[in-house]
Design an enzyme around this catalytic site. Structure first.
Site, short mmCIF file in Angstrom:
data_model
loop_
_atom_site.label_atom_id
_atom_site.label_comp_id
_atom_site.label_asym_id
_atom_site.label_seq_id
_atom_site.Cartn_x
_atom_site.Cartn_y
_atom_site.Cartn_z
N GLY A 8 44.66 4.17 -0.52
CA GLY A 8 46.09 4.09 -0.86
C GLY A 8 46.81 3.22 0.17
O GLY A 8 47.96 3.47 0.51
N VAL A 59 39.86 5.99 -6.01
CA VAL A 59 39.16 6.99 -5.19
C VAL A 59 38.66 8.18 -6.00
O VAL A 59 37.80 8.93 -5.54
CB VAL A 59 40.03 7.50 -4.00
CG1 VAL A 59 40.36 6.39 -3.03
CG2 VAL A 59 41.29 8.21 -4.50
N ASN A 85 44.28 8.78 2.27
CA ASN A 85 45.74 8.79 2.12
C ASN A 85 46.17 8.63 0.67
O ASN A 85 47.30 8.99 0.33
CB ASN A 85 46.28 7.64 2.99
CG ASN A 85 47.71 7.29 2.65
OD1 ASN A 85 48.63 7.98 3.07
ND2 ASN A 85 47.90 6.22 1.88
N SER A 137 50.19 17.51 2.99
CA SER A 137 51.66 17.55 2.85
C SER A 137 52.10 18.93 3.30
O SER A 137 51.33 19.89 3.17
CB SER A 137 52.06 17.35 1.39
OG SER A 137 53.40 17.75 1.19
N TYR A 150 50.20 19.45 -7.24
CA TYR A 150 50.22 18.67 -5.99
C TYR A 150 49.99 19.59 -4.77
O TYR A 150 49.16 19.30 -3.90
CB TYR A 150 51.56 17.95 -5.88
CG TYR A 150 51.75 17.07 -4.69
CD1 TYR A 150 51.15 15.81 -4.63
CD2 TYR A 150 52.55 17.47 -3.61
CE1 TYR A 150 51.35 14.98 -3.53
CE2 TYR A 150 52.76 16.65 -2.52
CZ TYR A 150 52.15 15.40 -2.48
OH TYR A 150 52.34 14.58 -1.38
N ALA A 152 48.57 22.52 -4.68
CA ALA A 152 47.19 23.04 -4.67
C ALA A 152 46.22 21.97 -4.14
O ALA A 152 45.32 22.28 -3.35
CB ALA A 152 46.78 23.47 -6.08
N LYS A 154 46.92 19.60 -2.06
CA LYS A 154 47.16 19.38 -0.63
C LYS A 154 46.67 20.57 0.21
O LYS A 154 46.22 20.40 1.35
CB LYS A 154 48.65 19.10 -0.39
CG LYS A 154 49.13 17.79 -1.03
CD LYS A 154 48.38 16.59 -0.48
CE LYS A 154 48.91 15.26 -0.95
NZ LYS A 154 48.20 14.11 -0.39
P1 NAP Z 1 52.80 5.69 -2.24
O1 NAP Z 1 53.84 4.79 -1.65
O2 NAP Z 1 52.86 6.03 -3.70
O3 NAP Z 1 51.35 5.07 -1.87
C1 NAP Z 1 50.16 5.67 -2.31
C2 NAP Z 1 49.23 4.58 -2.78
O4 NAP Z 1 48.02 5.20 -3.29
C3 NAP Z 1 49.81 3.78 -3.96
O5 NAP Z 1 49.58 2.41 -3.83
C4 NAP Z 1 49.06 4.38 -5.13
O6 NAP Z 1 49.05 3.55 -6.29
C5 NAP Z 1 47.69 4.57 -4.52
N1 NAP Z 1 46.81 5.34 -5.37
C6 NAP Z 1 47.16 6.20 -6.36
N2 NAP Z 1 46.07 6.64 -7.00
C7 NAP Z 1 45.00 6.05 -6.41
C8 NAP Z 1 43.60 6.08 -6.66
N3 NAP Z 1 43.09 6.83 -7.64
N4 NAP Z 1 42.79 5.34 -5.89
C9 NAP Z 1 43.30 4.56 -4.90
N5 NAP Z 1 44.62 4.47 -4.63
C10 NAP Z 1 45.46 5.21 -5.38
O7 NAP Z 1 52.76 7.10 -1.49
P2 NAP Z 1 53.07 7.50 0.04
O8 NAP Z 1 54.39 8.16 0.04
O9 NAP Z 1 52.79 6.38 0.95
O10 NAP Z 1 51.99 8.66 0.21
C11 NAP Z 1 50.76 8.51 0.89
C12 NAP Z 1 50.15 9.88 1.06
O11 NAP Z 1 51.04 10.72 1.80
C13 NAP Z 1 49.86 10.60 -0.25
O12 NAP Z 1 48.67 11.31 -0.18
C14 NAP Z 1 51.02 11.57 -0.36
O13 NAP Z 1 50.72 12.69 -1.15
C15 NAP Z 1 51.24 11.92 1.08
N6 NAP Z 1 52.56 12.45 1.37
C16 NAP Z 1 53.68 11.69 1.17
C17 NAP Z 1 54.93 12.23 1.44
C18 NAP Z 1 56.19 11.45 1.25
O14 NAP Z 1 57.27 12.04 1.43
N7 NAP Z 1 56.16 10.18 0.92
C19 NAP Z 1 55.04 13.54 1.89
C20 NAP Z 1 53.88 14.29 2.07
C21 NAP Z 1 52.64 13.73 1.82
P3 NAP Z 1 50.19 3.84 -7.42
O15 NAP Z 1 51.50 3.38 -6.84
O16 NAP Z 1 49.73 3.06 -8.60
O17 NAP Z 1 50.16 5.33 -7.66
#
Ligand code: NAP
Length: 242
Positions: A8, A59, A85, A137, A150, A152, A154
């Site tokens: 990601g 992934v 990630n 998360s 989500y 579950a 995490k």
């Molecule tokens: P993001 O900006 O949406 O980036 C995540 C990236 O992962 C996106 O490019 C997404 O593509 C890609 N992705 C989705 N499905 C995938 C797959 N099957 N294989 C490979 N890549 C894939 O999210 P972020 O906010 O940076 O989040 C990153 C991590 O932090 C995630 O695990 C999220 O749950 C966690 N997190 C984020 C927050 C927050 O507040 N932002 C809080 C807690 C935890 P698409 O855009 O096409 O989906």
């Protein structure tokens, strides 16, 4: 020179981690399903004097992951760090949640973490050095209405990481979880303003986090300063969950 895979990694938190680890002279393999990863890899290698490459990988598909690991090994010869990630949300109250919304979130967030960790582990064991960082998360600790799938996934990441940490500690491999709070990325951009304001009021430091706040902890966890830390969950949330 160490080599890191960041899933990601095309944008948001993953890209920030890529840039931060590159600043520590670590070569970077960015994995993502979106094409912007090419541009992100160019930005990483032009900002810092490292090699950065983009690999288009889903992934949640084990065979794709195994093939991608082979390509990374062909290109870089080693893999020292995996940052799991990649993550998605498909929010909705349980009563209305469709089975496909449950399965897609579990498949990407939790099974993706299993697929990638399993696929790199042999290489790390052979090297007798590895760092596994899984992005969970705070809702994996607290639960959250509308996010049973989500949360579950995490929570599963936390238990998965602790189990792996216990399996590989004697091989000089650490496995830790970072639990972000609310971070400014595309994932949270789509939330309505009133929801964001309500969240912000609950955060003791009174602001949303930035991707670099997470990247800084990833940098610490891959460093020798963290060699005696494994199986831990580190909340990076401005004090939201204590
Ligand atoms: P993001 O900006 O949406 O980036 C995540 C990236 O992962 C996106 O490019 C997404 O593509 C890609 N992705 C989705 N499905 C995938 C797959 N099957 N294989 C490979 N890549 C894939 O999210 P972020 O906010 O940076 O989040 C990153 C991590 O932090 C995630 O695990 C999220 O749950 C966690 N997190 C984020 C927050 C927050 O507040 N932002 C809080 C807690 C935890 P698409 O855009 O096409 O989906």
């Amino acid at each position: 020179m160490k080599v890191a895979i960041i899933t990601g990694g095309a944008k948001g938190i993953g890209k920030a981690i890529g840039l931060k680890l590159a600043s520590l002279n670590i070569d970077i393999a960015l994995w993502d399903i979106i094409d912007e990863g090419d541009e992100s890899a160019r930005e990483v290698s032009s900002t810092h004097k490292v090699t950065a490459r983009f690999y288009k990988v889903d992934v949640s598909n084990y065979n794709e992951v195994v093939d991608a690991v082979k390509k990374v090994l062909d290109d870089f010869k080693k893999i020292h760090i995996i940052v799991n990630n990649a993550g998605i949300t498909r929010d909705g109250l349980l009563l209305r949640m469709k089975p496909e919304e449950w399965h897609s979130v579990l498949n990407v967030n939790l099974t993706g973490c299993f697929n990638c960790t399993k696929a790199v582990l042999k290489t790390m064991i052979a090297q007798r050095w590895g760092r596994i960082i899984n992005i969970s998360s705070v809702v994996g600790i607290t639960g959250n209405p509308g996010q049973s799938n989500y949360a579950a996934s995490k929570a599963g990441i936390i238990a998965f990481t602790k189990s792996v940490a216990k399996e590989v500690a004697k091989r000089n491999i650490t496995a830790n979880t970072i639990a972000p709070g609310f971070i400014e990325t595309d994932m949270t951009l789509s939330l309505p303003d009133e929801v964001k304001e309500a969240y912000q009021k609950q955060i003791p430091v009174q602001r949303m986090g930035k991707p670099i706040d997470i990247a800084n902890i990833a940098a610490f966890l891959v460093s020798e300063y963290a060699s005696y830390i494994t199986g831990q969950v580190i909340n990076v949330d401005g004090g939201l969950v204590m």
